[in-house]
Design an enzyme around this catalytic site. Structure first.
Site, PDB file in Angstrom:
ATOM      1  N   ARG A 146      19.624  21.613  44.024  1.00 26.10           N
ATOM      2  CA  ARG A 146      20.824  22.276  44.554  1.00 26.10           C
ATOM      3  C   ARG A 146      21.176  23.559  43.820  1.00 26.10           C
ATOM      4  O   ARG A 146      21.951  24.370  44.320  1.00 26.10           O
ATOM      5  CB  ARG A 146      21.978  21.272  44.610  1.00 26.10           C
ATOM      6  N   GLU A 183      18.478   7.994  32.014  1.00 32.10           N
ATOM      7  CA  GLU A 183      18.985   6.668  31.640  1.00 32.10           C
ATOM      8  C   GLU A 183      17.801   5.726  31.376  1.00 32.10           C
ATOM      9  O   GLU A 183      17.758   5.013  30.385  1.00 32.10           O
ATOM     10  CB  GLU A 183      19.856   6.142  32.779  1.00 32.10           C
TER      11      GLU A 183
HETATM   12  P1  AMP Z   1      22.568  15.410  34.255  1.00 33.33           P
HETATM   13  O1  AMP Z   1      21.210  15.866  33.763  1.00 33.33           O
HETATM   14  O2  AMP Z   1      22.877  14.003  33.876  1.00 33.33           O
HETATM   15  O3  AMP Z   1      23.651  16.380  33.842  1.00 33.33           O
HETATM   16  O4  AMP Z   1      22.503  15.391  35.841  1.00 33.33           O
HETATM   17  C1  AMP Z   1      22.622  16.573  36.579  1.00 33.33           C
HETATM   18  C2  AMP Z   1      21.712  16.577  37.766  1.00 33.33           C
HETATM   19  O5  AMP Z   1      21.753  15.351  38.469  1.00 33.33           O
HETATM   20  C3  AMP Z   1      22.147  17.652  38.729  1.00 33.33           C
HETATM   21  O6  AMP Z   1      20.991  18.352  39.170  1.00 33.33           O
HETATM   22  C4  AMP Z   1      22.844  16.917  39.857  1.00 33.33           C
HETATM   23  O7  AMP Z   1      22.456  17.441  41.110  1.00 33.33           O
HETATM   24  C5  AMP Z   1      22.404  15.470  39.721  1.00 33.33           C
HETATM   25  N1  AMP Z   1      23.539  14.514  39.681  1.00 33.33           N
HETATM   26  C6  AMP Z   1      23.867  13.708  38.649  1.00 33.33           C
HETATM   27  N2  AMP Z   1      24.924  12.935  38.930  1.00 33.33           N
HETATM   28  C7  AMP Z   1      25.299  13.267  40.189  1.00 33.33           C
HETATM   29  C8  AMP Z   1      26.365  12.830  41.066  1.00 33.33           C
HETATM   30  N3  AMP Z   1      27.254  11.895  40.691  1.00 33.33           N
HETATM   31  N4  AMP Z   1      26.454  13.408  42.285  1.00 33.33           N
HETATM   32  C9  AMP Z   1      25.565  14.353  42.672  1.00 33.33           C
HETATM   33  N5  AMP Z   1      24.553  14.798  41.910  1.00 33.33           N
HETATM   34  C10 AMP Z   1      24.404  14.268  40.669  1.00 33.33           C
END
Ligand code: AMP
Length: 260
Positions: A146, A183
């Site tokens: 995205r 995770e």
């Molecule tokens: P992180 O690496 O944990 O910060 O996760 C970020 C990535 O995961 C981004 O590219 C988001 O598009 C996706 N992502 C994580 N959690 C969500 C959520 N609750 N809703 C939508 N996209 C998420």
């Protein structure tokens, strides 16, 4: 509905008092949300507008000590801020929240409904462009998938190149990659060798920051090849996950705080 904020790591946030919060009547038909049962706003219910945290202090100019021109300037600044807050509120309410997707327990922040609202989508891009247009940024690095939606219009508007940071084995040329932990297990992002040059200034963009692992890997990848990462930017932050704490002090700018 989620709370909204315009937050940067250096922002001086201010919560509106209850007297300052607006109320509005929301119906499922009024917004761009598809599949009303999945939204958090019940149809035809009277809801409190979310509290809006501003990164400026409206009480700076005391009416008793400012000159007439200061007063006019203050009013103009407040009008601009009000317009900005309206944009943030619209963006926030255009994001659909889908529980238990893609797996149980996840509240998925769906930005596809934001893309259907032409005003909210334009406001989103404009807010980023306004922030980055004079920052001498030559790279907008977008994170798959995205970040590929928001990155290119920002890059075009500020005169920067767009560099995709992709999932493994998608880029056809020679790549450098950076692993990061999830995770359960690990993941990787990759970038074409030669897409960026040492000394360039980059903005990293994604739709959302959760744990911060993805952005952290993107920062490492760019810094390994001598790029100066000026800031990371996301439409949405899940602030309770404290992802910004993993960015090693790198500034993070977000439009909407979607904390539960
Ligand atoms: P992180 O690496 O944990 O910060 O996760 C970020 C990535 O995961 C981004 O590219 C988001 O598009 C996706 N992502 C994580 N959690 C969500 C959520 N609750 N809703 C939508 N996209 C998420």
């Amino acid at each position: 509905m989620q709370s909204t904020s315009l937050v940067s790591s250096s922002s001086n946030s201010l919560s509106l008092s209850p007297a300052e919060t607006k109320t509005t009547t929301t119906t499922a038909a009024a917004g761009p949300r598809i599949g009303a049962p999945l939204t958090r706003v019940p149809a035809s219910s009277r809801v409190e507008f979310p509290s809006i945290r501003l990164h400026h202090d409206r009480s700076i100019l005391s009416p008793l000590c400012c000159t007439a021109s200061e007063s006019v300037k203050g009013e103009q600044e407040m009008a601009l801020k009000d317009a900005e807050d309206d944009r943030i509120a619209r963006i926030s309410s255009a994001i659909r929240v889908i529980p238990n997707f893609p797996k149980p327990g996840i509240l998925f922040q769906d930005i596809t409904t934001l893309l259907l609202d032409t005003k909210a989508f334009k406001d989103t891009i404009d807010l980023f462009v306004e922030r980055y247009k004079d920052k001498r940024i030559s790279i907008v690095a977008g994170i798959e998938a995205r970040g590929f939606i928001f990155g290119p219009p920002i890059a075009l508007a500020i005169g920067a190149k767009f560099v995709p940071m992709r999932k493994p084995n998608k880029l056809p040329g020679e790549v450098i990659s950076e692993e990061y932990s999830l995770e359960y297990g690990t993941d990787k992002i990759e970038m074409h060798v030669g897409a960026v040059e040492t000394g360039e200034r980059a903005l990293i963009i994604d739709d959302l920051i959760a744990t911060g692992g993805t952005l952290c890997a993107a920062i490492r990848l760019l810094e390994r090849v001598g790029v100066d990462v000026v800031e990371c930017a996301c439409v949405i932050e899940l602030a309770e996950l404290k992802g910004r704490d993993r960015l090693g002090g790198k500034p993070l700018f977000v439009l909407v705080d979607a904390s539960a």
